[in-house]
Design a protein around this motif. Structure first.
Motif, PDB file in Angstrom:
ATOM      1  N   LEU A 319       0.948  -1.218  -0.055  1.00  0.00           N
ATOM      2  CA  LEU A 319       0.158  -0.064   0.115  1.00  0.00           C
ATOM      3  C   LEU A 319       0.739   1.206  -0.069  1.00  0.00           C
ATOM      4  O   LEU A 319       1.535   1.417   0.899  1.00  0.00           O
ATOM      5  CB  LEU A 319      -0.868  -0.058   1.226  1.00  0.00           C
ATOM      6  N   SER A 320       0.853   1.971  -0.822  1.00  0.00           N
ATOM      7  CA  SER A 320       1.703   3.223  -1.256  1.00  0.00           C
ATOM      8  C   SER A 320       1.561   4.240  -0.158  1.00  0.00           C
ATOM      9  O   SER A 320       2.447   4.886   0.117  1.00  0.00           O
ATOM     10  CB  SER A 320       1.606   3.781  -2.523  1.00  0.00           C
ATOM     11  N   GLY A 321       0.497   4.049   0.372  1.00  0.00           N
ATOM     12  CA  GLY A 321       0.275   5.210   1.603  1.00  0.00           C
ATOM     13  C   GLY A 321       0.843   4.872   2.944  1.00  0.00           C
ATOM     14  O   GLY A 321       0.870   5.707   3.948  1.00  0.00           O
ATOM     15  N   GLY A 322       1.256   3.743   3.019  1.00  0.00           N
ATOM     16  CA  GLY A 322       1.883   3.001   4.240  1.00  0.00           C
ATOM     17  C   GLY A 322       0.761   2.224   5.248  1.00  0.00           C
ATOM     18  O   GLY A 322      -0.598   2.382   4.853  1.00  0.00           O
ATOM     19  N   ILE A 323       0.828   2.061   6.590  1.00  0.00           N
ATOM     20  CA  ILE A 323       0.034   1.305   7.213  1.00  0.00           C
ATOM     21  C   ILE A 323      -0.516   2.137   8.472  1.00  0.00           C
ATOM     22  O   ILE A 323      -0.009   2.727   9.037  1.00  0.00           O
ATOM     23  CB  ILE A 323       0.879   0.311   7.804  1.00  0.00           C
TER      24      ILE A 323
ATOM     25  N   ALA B 291      29.404   7.072  13.052  1.00  0.00           N
ATOM     26  CA  ALA B 291      29.876   7.482  11.866  1.00  0.00           C
ATOM     27  C   ALA B 291      28.615   8.090  11.352  1.00  0.00           C
ATOM     28  O   ALA B 291      28.442   9.200  10.541  1.00  0.00           O
ATOM     29  CB  ALA B 291      30.473   6.578  11.007  1.00  0.00           C
ATOM     30  N   GLY B 292      27.472   7.441  11.142  1.00  0.00           N
ATOM     31  CA  GLY B 292      26.483   7.768  10.520  1.00  0.00           C
ATOM     32  C   GLY B 292      25.209   6.840  10.299  1.00  0.00           C
ATOM     33  O   GLY B 292      25.392   5.728  10.721  1.00  0.00           O
ATOM     34  N   LEU B 293      24.477   7.239   9.513  1.00  0.00           N
ATOM     35  CA  LEU B 293      23.026   6.547   8.848  1.00  0.00           C
ATOM     36  C   LEU B 293      23.267   5.856   7.526  1.00  0.00           C
ATOM     37  O   LEU B 293      23.495   6.774   6.587  1.00  0.00           O
ATOM     38  CB  LEU B 293      21.881   7.127   9.357  1.00  0.00           C
ATOM     39  N   VAL B 294      22.925   4.645   7.237  1.00  0.00           N
ATOM     40  CA  VAL B 294      22.949   4.477   5.876  1.00  0.00           C
ATOM     41  C   VAL B 294      21.593   3.953   5.596  1.00  0.00           C
ATOM     42  O   VAL B 294      21.018   3.052   6.376  1.00  0.00           O
ATOM     43  CB  VAL B 294      23.729   3.134   5.519  1.00  0.00           C
ATOM     44  N   VAL B 295      20.598   4.568   4.519  1.00  0.00           N
ATOM     45  CA  VAL B 295      19.465   4.066   4.272  1.00  0.00           C
ATOM     46  C   VAL B 295      19.565   3.338   3.023  1.00  0.00           C
ATOM     47  O   VAL B 295      19.491   3.821   1.993  1.00  0.00           O
ATOM     48  CB  VAL B 295      18.528   5.537   4.169  1.00  0.00           C
ATOM     49  N   ASN B 296      19.433   2.212   3.251  1.00  0.00           N
ATOM     50  CA  ASN B 296      19.216   1.143   2.019  1.00  0.00           C
ATOM     51  C   ASN B 296      17.927   0.906   1.331  1.00  0.00           C
ATOM     52  O   ASN B 296      17.005   1.402   1.809  1.00  0.00           O
ATOM     53  CB  ASN B 296      19.572  -0.270   2.454  1.00  0.00           C
ATOM     54  N   ARG B 297      17.862   0.336   0.188  1.00  0.00           N
ATOM     55  CA  ARG B 297      16.680   0.084  -0.395  1.00  0.00           C
ATOM     56  C   ARG B 297      15.762   1.180  -0.692  1.00  0.00           C
ATOM     57  O   ARG B 297      14.504   0.963  -0.579  1.00  0.00           O
ATOM     58  CB  ARG B 297      15.926  -1.045   0.588  1.00  0.00           C
ATOM     59  N   ALA B 298      16.287   2.343  -0.899  1.00  0.00           N
ATOM     60  CA  ALA B 298      15.423   3.307  -1.101  1.00  0.00           C
ATOM     61  C   ALA B 298      14.986   3.195  -2.699  1.00  0.00           C
ATOM     62  O   ALA B 298      15.711   2.619  -3.624  1.00  0.00           O
ATOM     63  CB  ALA B 298      16.338   4.771  -1.359  1.00  0.00           C
ATOM     64  N   SER B 299      13.616   3.725  -2.651  1.00  0.00           N
ATOM     65  CA  SER B 299      12.835   3.341  -4.061  1.00  0.00           C
ATOM     66  C   SER B 299      13.876   4.273  -5.185  1.00  0.00           C
ATOM     67  O   SER B 299      14.214   5.195  -4.807  1.00  0.00           O
ATOM     68  CB  SER B 299      11.295   3.914  -3.957  1.00  0.00           C
ATOM     69  N   PRO B 300      13.804   3.800  -6.399  1.00  0.00           N
ATOM     70  CA  PRO B 300      14.491   4.346  -7.217  1.00  0.00           C
ATOM     71  C   PRO B 300      13.719   5.832  -7.539  1.00  0.00           C
ATOM     72  O   PRO B 300      12.404   5.666  -7.605  1.00  0.00           O
ATOM     73  CB  PRO B 300      14.530   3.471  -8.703  1.00  0.00           C
ATOM     74  N   SER B 301      14.319   6.878  -8.013  1.00  0.00           N
ATOM     75  CA  SER B 301      13.826   8.201  -8.234  1.00  0.00           C
ATOM     76  C   SER B 301      12.897   7.938  -9.529  1.00  0.00           C
ATOM     77  O   SER B 301      13.088   7.303 -10.266  1.00  0.00           O
ATOM     78  CB  SER B 301      14.577   9.052  -8.230  1.00  0.00           C
ATOM     79  N   ALA B 302      11.560   8.920  -9.504  1.00  0.00           N
ATOM     80  CA  ALA B 302      10.849   8.902 -10.532  1.00  0.00           C
ATOM     81  C   ALA B 302      11.427   9.638 -11.572  1.00  0.00           C
ATOM     82  O   ALA B 302      12.485  10.515 -11.518  1.00  0.00           O
ATOM     83  CB  ALA B 302       9.688   9.753 -10.226  1.00  0.00           C
ATOM     84  N   ARG B 303      11.444   9.458 -12.988  1.00  0.00           N
ATOM     85  CA  ARG B 303      12.164  10.121 -14.110  1.00  0.00           C
ATOM     86  C   ARG B 303      11.271  11.145 -14.876  1.00  0.00           C
ATOM     87  O   ARG B 303      11.901  11.872 -15.671  1.00  0.00           O
ATOM     88  CB  ARG B 303      12.466   8.947 -15.012  1.00  0.00           C
ATOM     89  N   ILE B 341       7.831   7.077  -3.088  1.00  0.00           N
ATOM     90  CA  ILE B 341       9.129   8.136  -2.949  1.00  0.00           C
ATOM     91  C   ILE B 341       8.864   9.255  -1.975  1.00  0.00           C
ATOM     92  O   ILE B 341       9.515   9.513  -1.026  1.00  0.00           O
ATOM     93  CB  ILE B 341       9.587   8.839  -4.395  1.00  0.00           C
ATOM     94  N   GLU B 342       7.473   9.930  -2.162  1.00  0.00           N
ATOM     95  CA  GLU B 342       7.132  10.922  -1.457  1.00  0.00           C
ATOM     96  C   GLU B 342       6.982  10.601   0.165  1.00  0.00           C
ATOM     97  O   GLU B 342       7.414  10.879   1.173  1.00  0.00           O
ATOM     98  CB  GLU B 342       5.804  11.500  -1.583  1.00  0.00           C
ATOM     99  N   ARG B 343       6.555   9.246   0.315  1.00  0.00           N
ATOM    100  CA  ARG B 343       6.370   8.615   1.690  1.00  0.00           C
ATOM    101  C   ARG B 343       7.773   8.517   2.165  1.00  0.00           C
ATOM    102  O   ARG B 343       8.146   8.962   3.506  1.00  0.00           O
ATOM    103  CB  ARG B 343       5.473   7.403   1.651  1.00  0.00           C
ATOM    104  N   GLU B 344       8.848   7.807   1.461  1.00  0.00           N
ATOM    105  CA  GLU B 344      10.173   7.599   2.099  1.00  0.00           C
ATOM    106  C   GLU B 344      10.785   9.025   2.310  1.00  0.00           C
ATOM    107  O   GLU B 344      11.319   9.029   3.238  1.00  0.00           O
ATOM    108  CB  GLU B 344      11.028   6.866   1.070  1.00  0.00           C
ATOM    109  N   GLN B 345      10.560   9.759   1.643  1.00  0.00           N
ATOM    110  CA  GLN B 345      11.142  11.117   1.962  1.00  0.00           C
ATOM    111  C   GLN B 345      10.725  11.865   2.859  1.00  0.00           C
ATOM    112  O   GLN B 345      11.581  12.345   3.978  1.00  0.00           O
ATOM    113  CB  GLN B 345      10.802  12.448   0.750  1.00  0.00           C
ATOM    114  N   ARG B 346       9.413  11.788   3.489  1.00  0.00           N
ATOM    115  CA  ARG B 346       8.838  12.418   4.733  1.00  0.00           C
ATOM    116  C   ARG B 346       9.345  11.536   5.796  1.00  0.00           C
ATOM    117  O   ARG B 346       9.723  12.033   6.756  1.00  0.00           O
ATOM    118  CB  ARG B 346       7.151  12.131   4.568  1.00  0.00           C
ATOM    119  N   LEU B 347       9.634  10.152   5.748  1.00  0.00           N
ATOM    120  CA  LEU B 347      10.215   9.312   6.808  1.00  0.00           C
ATOM    121  C   LEU B 347      11.556   9.686   7.191  1.00  0.00           C
ATOM    122  O   LEU B 347      12.103  10.085   8.207  1.00  0.00           O
ATOM    123  CB  LEU B 347      10.141   7.914   6.466  1.00  0.00           C
TER     124      LEU B 347
END
Lengths: 341, 387
Positions: A319-323, B291-303, B341-347
């Motif tokens: 779900l793209s909006g999250g849980i 040293a810092g934070l590594v955020v893996n598995r980020a969604s590929p950006s929109a084109r 992508i927007e959701r990941e960015q918000r997080l």
């Protein structure tokens, strides 16, 4: 859209649903959705967590849970809009130990002395393995509560859902009591350990595995099933989580993957849909579509491996909006329509 | 607001970096990150050993460590980097050894090196020991630190390695090792241990009223046989405790020293980032060098910058004309991608707002699992390239 009629439930005999899965597969989300799916009309379901993360409270957006059963949500409603009740419990080892001692032993002053001597602290923090014994012990108590038992105010549950440790640790976690039985040859600890193991190995228990359609989690699921079977623990179903959207048909996927889509037809479609279109936009959409199609093909390969395990499987969308609460109810309905219950 | 960038190559090239510890919740790609960091460091000229806990089978095969023998083995196929800046550390070529932690073997070695042969045999055959060393949760964390200490001592003595990369067990308790010295000290200085050792040490003067109260309670709960077995076991281990505690304290100091760098690994998901926040806070509280934070598995950006709302509206219009429209499908996929992508960015923004000074590297998801050196190399490139 009217919901399809629910299939006959797959797990009518099961009182304890253990949910495991590799990290990152959404194990806790699925455990919560399963609890909501099981809470049909008049049913009481307990959702337990044991890893000290307060994940349930966060998902349902309530204050952190104490060591106390709390009403947390109504179940997913049926066609008539009726539902049951889900309670939640955050089990921490120290409270479980104190409760266990109070429940089964009249220790009086000695109980306090145990604490002063650091026995409680030692048992719950330093001594490896003891935590798991206490956590599974509490779950056992919740499953085996007698109807109309000693404490009138205690809820008797139709089903208990345990958000368990991840697949890599599940055999060890569920098997801890058989280790313990090997150490305590007689006595109260031995009896308790034996009772817990016989519940966990009985048809009243089902261990469900959550996976996503990627190579490592699917491999781990397969290894986990083999390990559970070898340990005599009953394997339940596989819940495939975070499935990509099915926005393209099989033939469309093949076209996109093989670069057979004509940019001109996309351009004219976008114009008809009143989108401000240029060649770059068309190329971007086709590129994104190809990424998606490649991943869908990888998913299909993994889906075939999941099916080959020969246990009931359920699929839940990403779900793209999250849980949140609403999303959990949506997932619960999907599970029920696929026969989970 | 953007957090500072975690400069991976600067970290790997700094000769002062002697230990890198990767921690984070399960399923975020911690093992892959550890292996990729180790490989990149080696290819940039460092002499590296990587200690992994539970690598995926094919990754273990690629690194030649599927045999679990608790000894570092050389990884073949290292390709020294020729780019500017790499290998400036020394004229020597880098190297990479890898090993997988064997929890039981490590514990056995501690016993064998700390006790006389007869005593060691007695301990190794004790049923409590067997359960403790092979199947109980929590032991892994202690043993990972024990092994780190060992590797570090050996490396310092023989000059075998100048960088140790450690993967940690995939649980919240991964940070429990930070508490190990204190817990052991609390236990060893406490009254419980005296009680457990009392029968062996004999003198009845220890048996105060409190002691007999406790012994009574423990006998009631555990049963007499089990309590005696526990006492036998603790007595047998008694000689080892001191050494164990001393080493735990040394390892703790080692982790706190400047030569260590903790890298917290996460995925752009609420749970994983919440765990990452917990790890960051915990490390900060203990004055551990983060040293810092590594955020893996980020969604590929929109084109394209077409918004999700526009895409959905257009898809609906097309479906009204042709319910099986391929273009509508593409628009819908685009909308889904943009929303994620927007959701990941918000997080990530939320994390950065509460931890503004934590340097961060974002690593786009790979199309498939990593199970060879080329894959690890690509992860290394993505880690280092923060554009």
């Amino acid at each position: 859209m009217t919901a399809p009629p629910d299939r006959s439930p797959d797990w009518p005999q099961v009182a304890l649903h253990v949910v495991t899965g590799k990290g990152g597969t959404g194990k806790s989300t699925v455990a919560a959705a399963l609890a909501l799916a099981l809470a049909t009309t008049g049913k009481n379901v307990l959702l337990c967590e044991v890893e000290g993360r307060q994940g349930i409270a966060k998902m349902f957006d309530v204050d952190p849970l104490p060591y106390e059963e709390r009403r947390i949500a109504k179940g997913a409603p049926d066609e008539q809009g009726r539902s049951g009740q889900v309670n939640a419990l955050h089990i921490d080892p120290e409270s479980a130990l104190l409760e266990y001692l109070a429940m089964y032993y009249k220790l009086g002053r000695a109980g306090k002395a145990l604490d002063r001597f650091g026995v409680i602290d030692f048992a719950t923090t330093v001594a490896p393995g003891v935590r798991d014994v206490l956590l599974t012990g509490k779950v056992y108590e919740a499953v085996n509560r007698p109807r109309g038992g000693r404490k009138g105010n205690q809820v008797v549950y139709d089903a208990v859902v345990l958000d368990a440790p991840p697949t890599g640790r599940i055999g060890q976690f569920l098997g801890v009591n058989s280790e313990l039985a090997g150490l305590a040859k007689v006595g109260p600890v031995r009896n308790q350990a034996d009772s817990i193991m016989s519940l966990l190995r009985s048809p009243r228990t089902a261990v469900h595995l959550v996976t996503i359609l990627e190579e490592m989690p699917v491999q781990e699921t397969s290894d986990g099933i083999a390990e559970l079977r070898a340990a005599g623990l009953p394997v339940g179903g596989i819940v495939v989580n975070l499935v990509r959207p099915q926005a393209l048909s099989t033939s469309a996927l093949a076209m996109v993957r093989d670069d057979e889509v004509a940019p001109a037809s996309i351009t004219s479609d976008l114009k008809r849909a009143k989108v401000d279109v240029d060649a770059a936009l068309v190329a971007s959409l086709v590129d994104e579509g190809r990424d998606h199609a490649v991943r869908r093909q990888l998913e299909d390969e993994q889906r075939a491996l999941v099916a080959a395990e020969g246990v009931p499987t359920y699929e839940l969308p990403r779900l793209s909006g999250g849980i949140d609460r609403g999303a959990l109810l949506e997932l619960a309905q999907l599970l029920r329509h696929q026969g989970f219950g | 607001m953007r957090p500072p960038v975690l400069d991976i190559d600067a970290l790997l090239d700094d000769p002062g970096t002697g230990i890198i510890v990767c921690c984070g919740s399960g399923g975020v790609g911690k093992t892959t990150t550890s292996a990729a960091l180790a490989l990149r460091a080696a290819e940039r000229g460092r002499k590296v050993v990587v200690l992994t806990i539970d690598p995926a089978r094919r990754l273990a095969q690629a690194m030649g460590i599927e045999a679990l023998d608790n000894t570092p083995r050389p990884v073949t196929g290292i390709r020294p980097m020729v780019e500017e800046g790499a290998q400036r550390l020394s004229g020597d070529q880098g190297s990479l050894d890898a090993m997988m932690l064997d929890m039981k073997r490590t514990f056995d070695e501690v016993v064998e090196s700390g006790a006389s042969p007869e005593k060691a045999k007695q301990i190794l055959e004790n049923p409590f020991y067997i359960a403790l060393s092979s199947s109980f949760a929590g032991t892994q964390e202690y043993m990972a630190m024990e092994k780190l200490g060992q590797l570090h001592r050996d490396a310092a003595r023989d000059g075998t390695y100048d960088l140790i990369v450690v993967d940690t067990p995939p649980s919240r308790s991964a940070l429990d090792f930070l508490d190990a010295p204190e817990r052991l000290a609390g236990f060893l200085d406490g009254r419980l241990i005296k009680l457990l050792l009392a029968p062996a040490r004999g003198p009845a003067r220890l048996m105060t009223a409190g002691f007999s109260l406790i012994t009574g309670a423990l006998t009631k709960v555990l049963g007499g046989q089990m309590l005696r077995d526990v006492q036998t076991f603790v007595t047998a281990l008694d000689t080892l405790f001191g050494g164990f505690r001393q080493r735990a304290e040394k390892t703790f100091a080692l982790l706190q020293a400047d030569g260590t760098a903790f890298v917290v690994v996460a995925a752009p998901e609420p749970d994983a980032l919440r765990e990452a926040a917990y790890f960051v806070d915990r490390l900060t509280d203990d004055d551990m060098p983060l040293a810092g934070l590594v955020v893996n598995r980020a969604s590929p950006s929109a084109r394209t910058d077409l918004s999700a709302e526009e895409a959905i509206a257009a898809a609906d219009r097309l479906r009204a004309m042709d319910s099986s429209s391929l273009t509508a499908g593409l628009l819908q996929l685009h909308a889904d991608r943009v929303r994620i992508i927007e959701r990941e960015q918000r997080l990530r923004d939320r994390f950065a707002a509460s931890h503004p000074h934590v340097p961060t590297a974002v690593v786009p998801a790979m199309a498939s699992d990593v199970h060879d050196l080329d894959g690890l190399r690509e992860v290394g490139v993505r880690l280092a390239d923060q554009g």
